[in-house]
Every structure is written in C-alpha cells, then in structure tokens.
Design a protein around this motif. Sequence first.
Motif, PDB file in Angstrom:
ATOM      1  N   ARG A 193     -33.988  -8.358 -21.769  1.00  0.00           N
ATOM      2  CA  ARG A 193     -33.564  -8.284 -20.330  1.00  0.00           C
ATOM      3  C   ARG A 193     -33.426  -6.704 -19.944  1.00  0.00           C
ATOM      4  NH1 ARG A 193     -28.885 -12.526 -19.455  1.00  0.00           N
ATOM      5  NH2 ARG A 193     -30.007 -14.775 -20.108  1.00  0.00           N
ATOM      6  N   CYS A 194     -33.074  -6.017 -21.009  1.00  0.00           N
ATOM      7  CA  CYS A 194     -33.156  -4.523 -20.527  1.00  0.00           C
ATOM      8  C   CYS A 194     -34.151  -3.537 -21.113  1.00  0.00           C
ATOM      9  CB  CYS A 194     -31.724  -4.032 -21.256  1.00  0.00           C
ATOM     10  SG  CYS A 194     -30.141  -5.076 -20.177  1.00  0.00           S
ATOM     11  N   ARG A 254     -28.595  -0.989 -16.240  1.00  0.00           N
ATOM     12  CA  ARG A 254     -29.219  -2.336 -16.534  1.00  0.00           C
ATOM     13  C   ARG A 254     -28.227  -3.209 -17.378  1.00  0.00           C
ATOM     14  NH1 ARG A 254     -33.981   1.197 -17.825  1.00  0.00           N
ATOM     15  NH2 ARG A 254     -33.480   0.563 -20.150  1.00  0.00           N
ATOM     16  N   GLU A 283     -27.222  -6.812 -16.033  1.00  0.00           N
ATOM     17  CA  GLU A 283     -27.520  -8.223 -17.016  1.00  0.00           C
ATOM     18  C   GLU A 283     -26.179  -8.738 -17.331  1.00  0.00           C
ATOM     19  OE1 GLU A 283     -30.260  -9.716 -17.227  1.00  0.00           O
ATOM     20  OE2 GLU A 283     -31.243  -8.060 -16.052  1.00  0.00           O
TER      21      GLU A 283
END
Length: 63
Positions: free
Chosen positions: A22-23, A47, A51
């Motif tokens: 996701r990052c 980030r 998330e």
Amino acid sequence: MENLIRTRRKEQGISQEELAKRCEVTRQTVNAIENNKYDPTLALAFRLAKELGTTVDELFLYR
C-alpha cells in the motif's frame, strides 16, 4: 524516535507485506521502521499514517 506502526497495523489485521504494498515500499522497510532501525522519509511517514488511519503525530513518538 519510536512508533506505533506495529500496534496500529496489528489492530487492523494488516500484514507487513500488505502495508508495504500500500505504501509502495518493501516488507523489509516496514520491518526496519517498526523495529526502530530506520527513520522513514516524511513522505513515507504520511503514507503510513494515511494507510493506518491516523496522523503522523499520533503514529510517531518523538522522545
């Protein structure tokens, strides 16, 4: 600098691998940050906070 990434990640049932994807970093990077071996860039810190549904100030403890 300490952080609550592992705690927040586990509360949400997210693996290191998933958070890393996701990052847009490696799982090893997430692991190093969680173990206080690596300080993330400001962009990565934002980030991670996004998330994990929190703020940078709540995620990182400056002592």
